[in-house]
Structures are given as structure tokens and as C-alpha cells.
Design a protein around this motif. Structure first.
Motif, short mmCIF file in Angstrom:
data_model
loop_
_atom_site.label_atom_id
_atom_site.label_comp_id
_atom_site.label_asym_id
_atom_site.label_seq_id
_atom_site.Cartn_x
_atom_site.Cartn_y
_atom_site.Cartn_z
N TYR A 56 -93.36 46.74 125.25
CA TYR A 56 -93.48 48.03 125.94
C TYR A 56 -94.95 48.28 126.25
CZ TYR A 56 -93.43 53.03 126.83
OH TYR A 56 -93.59 54.26 127.39
N THR A 57 -95.26 48.67 127.49
CA THR A 57 -96.66 48.87 127.88
C THR A 57 -96.97 50.28 128.33
OG1 THR A 57 -96.25 48.19 130.16
CG2 THR A 57 -96.91 46.46 128.59
N GLY A 62 -90.50 37.81 126.66
CA GLY A 62 -91.44 37.38 127.67
C GLY A 62 -91.69 38.37 128.79
N GLN A 63 -91.10 39.57 128.70
CA GLN A 63 -91.29 40.59 129.74
C GLN A 63 -91.78 41.88 129.09
OE1 GLN A 63 -87.26 40.59 131.38
NE2 GLN A 63 -88.10 39.64 133.22
N THR A 64 -92.54 42.64 129.85
CA THR A 64 -92.98 43.93 129.36
C THR A 64 -92.24 45.03 130.10
OG1 THR A 64 -94.82 43.96 130.93
CG2 THR A 64 -95.29 43.13 128.72
N VAL A 65 -92.14 46.17 129.47
CA VAL A 65 -91.46 47.32 130.05
C VAL A 65 -92.49 48.44 130.15
CG1 VAL A 65 -89.61 49.01 129.75
CG2 VAL A 65 -89.28 46.64 128.97
N VAL A 124 -84.54 51.35 133.18
CA VAL A 124 -83.81 50.53 132.21
C VAL A 124 -82.43 51.13 131.98
CG1 VAL A 124 -85.89 49.74 130.99
CG2 VAL A 124 -84.72 51.81 130.21
N GLU A 125 -81.54 50.30 131.46
CA GLU A 125 -80.25 50.78 130.98
C GLU A 125 -80.22 50.50 129.48
OE1 GLU A 125 -76.29 50.47 133.01
OE2 GLU A 125 -75.98 48.99 131.39
N THR A 138 -81.50 46.69 129.09
CA THR A 138 -81.44 45.89 130.31
C THR A 138 -82.42 46.47 131.32
OG1 THR A 138 -79.09 45.47 129.94
CG2 THR A 138 -79.94 45.04 132.15
N LEU A 139 -83.23 45.62 131.93
CA LEU A 139 -84.13 46.06 133.01
C LEU A 139 -83.31 46.26 134.28
CD1 LEU A 139 -87.16 43.66 132.47
CD2 LEU A 139 -86.84 45.97 131.57
N LEU A 140 -83.56 47.36 134.98
CA LEU A 140 -82.87 47.64 136.24
C LEU A 140 -83.82 47.40 137.41
CD1 LEU A 140 -80.99 50.93 135.28
CD2 LEU A 140 -80.06 48.62 135.37
N PRO A 141 -83.26 47.03 138.56
CA PRO A 141 -84.12 46.80 139.75
C PRO A 141 -84.74 48.11 140.25
CG PRO A 141 -81.78 46.35 140.27
CD PRO A 141 -81.88 46.73 138.83
#
Length: 135
Positions: free
Chosen positions: A27-28, A102-105, A111-112, A132-135
Motif C-alpha cells: 500500500y502506498t 509485486g504490486q502496490t495499491v 479495489v474490490e 482485487t485491483l479494479l481497472p
């Protein structure tokens, strides 16, 4: 040998104490506190109801499964975050391993969250089982 084991235990305890106050690596966004493993997940149909924060707070039952869509707007400490959608905010509890490996939020990322509503006399929060990341 006994000294080595004790020293290793002390180092591990110190490392665990440090992680409790550091912002998670997944988380960023903003943080109001002074803390990801690679993991597979299910991506098929989901029968857990999609709700708004307002619907969940107003009508949700303790231990009810739900999904929320919106943004994680701040880190509050101890795996607790503030989640926001168009209808309001709620405290959510997210274990570090729930963040995508490997991903930051960021605070702008939609997000869901799928999890369970925890409705008590003194606190109301949402315990996240899957993010879950949303587009």
C-alpha cells in the motif's frame, strides 16, 4: 549454541516489532500510523453480494459476507485502513498477504474487497479475505 538461538530469537522479535509499525509494502497511500507474499487466488464467479458502505453499515449483520468497491484512502496502523466509496467510509482490516504480490495499491486505485462484516457494540469494521485491483 544456546546463546546463538537466544540471539536469533531476539533479532526475530525485534524485526516483528518493527513490522508492526511500518506501512505494508503493498500500500502506498497516506498513513496515519507510525507494515506480500506471492499467492494464487480464485477469479471465477462470486455469489457474495456487492454492497455500498452505507448499505453494509445500515443493514449488515455481524459475520455477514459482502463485497465492497471503492478506494483504500489511508493506513491507520496494525493492518487497519480506511476504505471509502461514494456512500461513506469504514475501517477495514487487511492482512499484508491479501495485497497483490509485486504490486502496490495507491489511494487512487479502485479495489474490490471481499470479506466479512464485523459489527460490534463499540466498533464496526470489515475484515478483508480477498483484495482485487479494479481497472
Amino acid at each position: 549454541m544456546r546463546y546463538t538461538v537466544s540471539a536469533a530469537a531476539a533479532v526475530m522479535a525485534l524485526g516483528a516489532a518493527t513490522l508492526a509499525f511500518a506501512q505494508p509494502s503493498g500500500y502506498t497511500g497516506p498513513s496515519n500510523a507510525s507494515k506480500a507474499a506471492a499467492q494464487g487466488s480464485y477469479s471465477g464467479p462470486n455469489n457474495v453480494p456487492l454492497m455500498t458502505v452505507k448499505q453494509l453499515v445500515d443493514t449488515g449483520r455481524d459475520d455477514q459476507a459482502a463485497r465492497l468497491q471503492g478506494r483504500i484512502v489511508s493506513f491507520e496502523g496494525d493492518e487497519r485502513y480506511t476504505f471509502e466509496d461514494a456512500t461513506g467510509r469504514i475501517t477495514v482490516e487487511i492482512d499484508n498477504e491479501e495485497f497483490p504480490a509485486g504490486q502496490t495499491v495507491s489511494a487512487e486505485q479502485r479495489v474490490e474487497l471481499t470479506g466479512e462484516f464485523d459489527k460490534g457494540l463499540r466498533k464496526t469494521e470489515f475484515e478483508v479475505d480477498h483484495l482485487t485491483l479494479l481497472p
